[in-house]
Design a protein around this motif. Structure first.
Motif, PDB file in Angstrom:
ATOM      1  N   MET A  25     -23.997  24.169  21.973  1.00 39.56           N
ATOM      2  CA  MET A  25     -25.382  24.266  21.540  1.00 39.56           C
ATOM      3  C   MET A  25     -25.519  23.574  20.182  1.00 39.56           C
ATOM      4  N   ALA A  26     -26.497  22.748  20.039  1.00 39.50           N
ATOM      5  CA  ALA A  26     -26.728  22.025  18.799  1.00 39.50           C
ATOM      6  C   ALA A  26     -27.249  22.978  17.734  1.00 39.50           C
ATOM      7  N   THR A  27     -26.894  22.689  16.490  1.00 43.80           N
ATOM      8  CA  THR A  27     -27.352  23.529  15.383  1.00 43.80           C
ATOM      9  C   THR A  27     -27.987  22.658  14.311  1.00 43.80           C
ATOM     10  N   THR A  28     -28.871  23.240  13.558  1.00 42.05           N
ATOM     11  CA  THR A  28     -29.509  22.519  12.465  1.00 42.05           C
ATOM     12  C   THR A  28     -28.799  22.806  11.142  1.00 42.05           C
ATOM     13  N   ARG A  29     -27.723  23.558  11.198  1.00 37.35           N
ATOM     14  CA  ARG A  29     -26.985  23.902   9.983  1.00 37.35           C
ATOM     15  C   ARG A  29     -25.971  22.815   9.676  1.00 37.35           C
ATOM     16  N   ASN A  30     -25.662  22.680   8.411  1.00 36.48           N
ATOM     17  CA  ASN A  30     -24.696  21.688   7.945  1.00 36.48           C
ATOM     18  C   ASN A  30     -23.476  22.382   7.375  1.00 36.48           C
ATOM     19  N   LEU A  31     -22.328  21.841   7.667  1.00 31.73           N
ATOM     20  CA  LEU A  31     -21.074  22.368   7.150  1.00 31.73           C
ATOM     21  C   LEU A  31     -20.832  21.771   5.778  1.00 31.73           C
ATOM     22  N   VAL A  32     -20.529  22.611   4.811  1.00 34.78           N
ATOM     23  CA  VAL A  32     -20.233  22.157   3.461  1.00 34.78           C
ATOM     24  C   VAL A  32     -18.828  22.615   3.129  1.00 34.78           C
ATOM     25  N   LYS A  33     -17.998  21.686   2.690  1.00 35.74           N
ATOM     26  CA  LYS A  33     -16.627  22.029   2.307  1.00 35.74           C
ATOM     27  C   LYS A  33     -16.529  22.010   0.790  1.00 35.74           C
ATOM     28  N   THR A  34     -15.694  22.884   0.280  1.00 37.23           N
ATOM     29  CA  THR A  34     -15.439  22.903  -1.152  1.00 37.23           C
ATOM     30  C   THR A  34     -14.001  23.315  -1.369  1.00 37.23           C
ATOM     31  N   TYR A  35     -13.498  23.022  -2.522  1.00 39.53           N
ATOM     32  CA  TYR A  35     -12.132  23.387  -2.862  1.00 39.53           C
ATOM     33  C   TYR A  35     -12.159  24.387  -4.001  1.00 39.53           C
ATOM     34  N   LEU A  36     -11.392  25.449  -3.846  1.00 42.52           N
ATOM     35  CA  LEU A  36     -11.286  26.480  -4.875  1.00 42.52           C
ATOM     36  C   LEU A  36      -9.808  26.702  -5.168  1.00 42.52           C
ATOM     37  N   ASP A  37      -9.509  26.995  -6.422  1.00 37.35           N
ATOM     38  CA  ASP A  37      -8.125  27.356  -6.713  1.00 37.35           C
ATOM     39  C   ASP A  37      -7.906  28.813  -6.322  1.00 37.35           C
ATOM     40  N   ASP A  38      -6.701  29.311  -6.452  1.00 38.88           N
ATOM     41  CA  ASP A  38      -6.373  30.668  -6.011  1.00 38.88           C
ATOM     42  C   ASP A  38      -7.196  31.733  -6.733  1.00 38.88           C
ATOM     43  N   ILE A  39      -7.444  31.554  -8.009  1.00 41.42           N
ATOM     44  CA  ILE A  39      -8.219  32.532  -8.790  1.00 41.42           C
ATOM     45  C   ILE A  39      -9.664  32.549  -8.328  1.00 41.42           C
ATOM     46  N   GLU A  40     -10.244  31.366  -8.131  1.00 35.31           N
ATOM     47  CA  GLU A  40     -11.635  31.284  -7.680  1.00 35.31           C
ATOM     48  C   GLU A  40     -11.794  31.881  -6.285  1.00 35.31           C
ATOM     49  N   LEU A  41     -10.840  31.569  -5.387  1.00 34.57           N
ATOM     50  CA  LEU A  41     -10.902  32.105  -4.034  1.00 34.57           C
ATOM     51  C   LEU A  41     -10.765  33.632  -4.042  1.00 34.57           C
ATOM     52  N   ALA A  42      -9.876  34.141  -4.865  1.00 36.27           N
ATOM     53  CA  ALA A  42      -9.701  35.596  -4.969  1.00 36.27           C
ATOM     54  C   ALA A  42     -10.980  36.249  -5.488  1.00 36.27           C
ATOM     55  N   ARG A  43     -11.617  35.605  -6.453  1.00 37.00           N
ATOM     56  CA  ARG A  43     -12.870  36.154  -6.995  1.00 37.00           C
ATOM     57  C   ARG A  43     -13.977  36.131  -5.940  1.00 37.00           C
ATOM     58  N   LEU A  44     -14.060  35.037  -5.189  1.00 32.74           N
ATOM     59  CA  LEU A  44     -15.050  34.933  -4.110  1.00 32.74           C
ATOM     60  C   LEU A  44     -14.810  36.015  -3.065  1.00 32.74           C
ATOM     61  N   ASP A  45     -13.557  36.182  -2.659  1.00 27.38           N
ATOM     62  CA  ASP A  45     -13.225  37.198  -1.652  1.00 27.38           C
ATOM     63  C   ASP A  45     -13.506  38.610  -2.158  1.00 27.38           C
ATOM     64  N   ARG A  46     -13.178  38.865  -3.423  1.00 27.34           N
ATOM     65  CA  ARG A  46     -13.411  40.196  -3.999  1.00 27.34           C
ATOM     66  C   ARG A  46     -14.906  40.503  -4.044  1.00 27.34           C
ATOM     67  N   LEU A  47     -15.701  39.543  -4.495  1.00 32.31           N
ATOM     68  CA  LEU A  47     -17.150  39.750  -4.575  1.00 32.31           C
ATOM     69  C   LEU A  47     -17.762  39.896  -3.188  1.00 32.31           C
ATOM     70  N   ALA A  48     -17.332  39.057  -2.250  1.00 35.62           N
ATOM     71  CA  ALA A  48     -17.843  39.155  -0.878  1.00 35.62           C
ATOM     72  C   ALA A  48     -17.494  40.518  -0.286  1.00 35.62           C
ATOM     73  N   GLY A  49     -16.279  40.990  -0.552  1.00 32.44           N
ATOM     74  CA  GLY A  49     -15.871  42.308  -0.063  1.00 32.44           C
ATOM     75  C   GLY A  49     -16.691  43.429  -0.674  1.00 32.44           C
ATOM     76  N   GLN A  50     -16.923  43.353  -1.974  1.00 39.49           N
ATOM     77  CA  GLN A  50     -17.713  44.386  -2.656  1.00 39.49           C
ATOM     78  C   GLN A  50     -19.139  44.436  -2.116  1.00 39.49           C
ATOM     79  N   LEU A  51     -19.685  43.283  -1.818  1.00 39.65           N
ATOM     80  CA  LEU A  51     -21.067  43.208  -1.346  1.00 39.65           C
ATOM     81  C   LEU A  51     -21.178  43.287   0.168  1.00 39.65           C
ATOM     82  N   ARG A  52     -20.022  43.327   0.837  1.00 39.90           N
ATOM     83  CA  ARG A  52     -19.955  43.384   2.294  1.00 39.90           C
ATOM     84  C   ARG A  52     -20.706  42.225   2.940  1.00 39.90           C
ATOM     85  N   LEU A  53     -20.462  41.054   2.385  1.00 41.09           N
ATOM     86  CA  LEU A  53     -21.035  39.824   2.914  1.00 41.09           C
ATOM     87  C   LEU A  53     -19.898  38.860   3.236  1.00 41.09           C
ATOM     88  N   SER A  54     -20.161  37.937   4.139  1.00 41.71           N
ATOM     89  CA  SER A  54     -19.179  36.882   4.386  1.00 41.71           C
ATOM     90  C   SER A  54     -19.192  35.929   3.199  1.00 41.71           C
TER      91      SER A  54
END
Length: 119
Positions: free
Chosen positions: A1-30
Motif C-alpha cells: 500500500m502506498a503511503t504519503t509519509r517520508n522516511l527520515v534517517k538520522t545519526y545519533l551517538d550512544d548518549i543521544e540515543l539513550a536519551r531519546l529512548d529514555r524520554l520515549a519510554g517515560q512518555l510512552r511514545l515511540s
C-alpha cells in the motif's frame, strides 16, 4: 500500500540515543512519535496524566468488584435470611458505603490534581 509519509534517517551517538529512548519510554511514545511531536511543537504527555490513568484504572477495578458484590447480594437475597445473615449484610452495607465515599473522594482528588496548573 502506498503511503504519503517520508522516511527520515538520522545519526545519533550512544548518549543521544539513550536519551531519546529514555524520554520515549517515560512518555510512552515511540521514537518516531516523540520526534514528530517535538518537531511539530505538539503537546507531550506529562507524568500526572499517566498517574491519573493508573488511578482511574484502579478505581474501575474496584467498581467492577463492587458490581460482582452486588450480584452476589442478589443471589443471597434469594436464600432464606437468618438474623445473623441480616446483621452481616448490614455490616457489609456500611463497609460498601464507606468504600464508595472513599472512592468519590479519590476521584475528586485526581480530578482536581489534573486541573491544577503544572508548577
Amino acid at each position: 500500500m502506498a503511503t504519503t509519509r517520508n522516511l527520515v534517517k538520522t545519526y545519533l551517538d550512544d548518549i543521544e540515543l539513550a536519551r531519546l529512548d529514555r524520554l520515549a519510554g517515560q512518555l510512552r511514545l515511540s521514537r518516531s512519535e516523540l520526534l514528530r511531536r517535538l518537531l511539530m511543537n505538539s503537546k507531550l504527555p506529562d507524568q500526572r496524566t499517566f498517574e491519573a490513568s493508573h488511578a482511574i484504572l484502579d478505581l474501575l477495578r474496584v467498581n467492577a468488584d463492587q458490581a460482582r458484590l452486588g450480584n452476589l447480594f442478589k443471589l443471597a437475597l434469594d436464600e432464606p435470611l437468618s438474623a445473623d445473615l441480616l446483621a452481616r449484610f448490614d455490616r457489609l452495607i456500611v463497609e460498601i458505603t464507606t468504600t464508595q465515599n472513599e472512592l468519590k473522594s479519590l476521584v475528586r482528588e485526581i480530578d482536581s490534581s489534573l486541573h491544577r496548573k503544572a508548577s
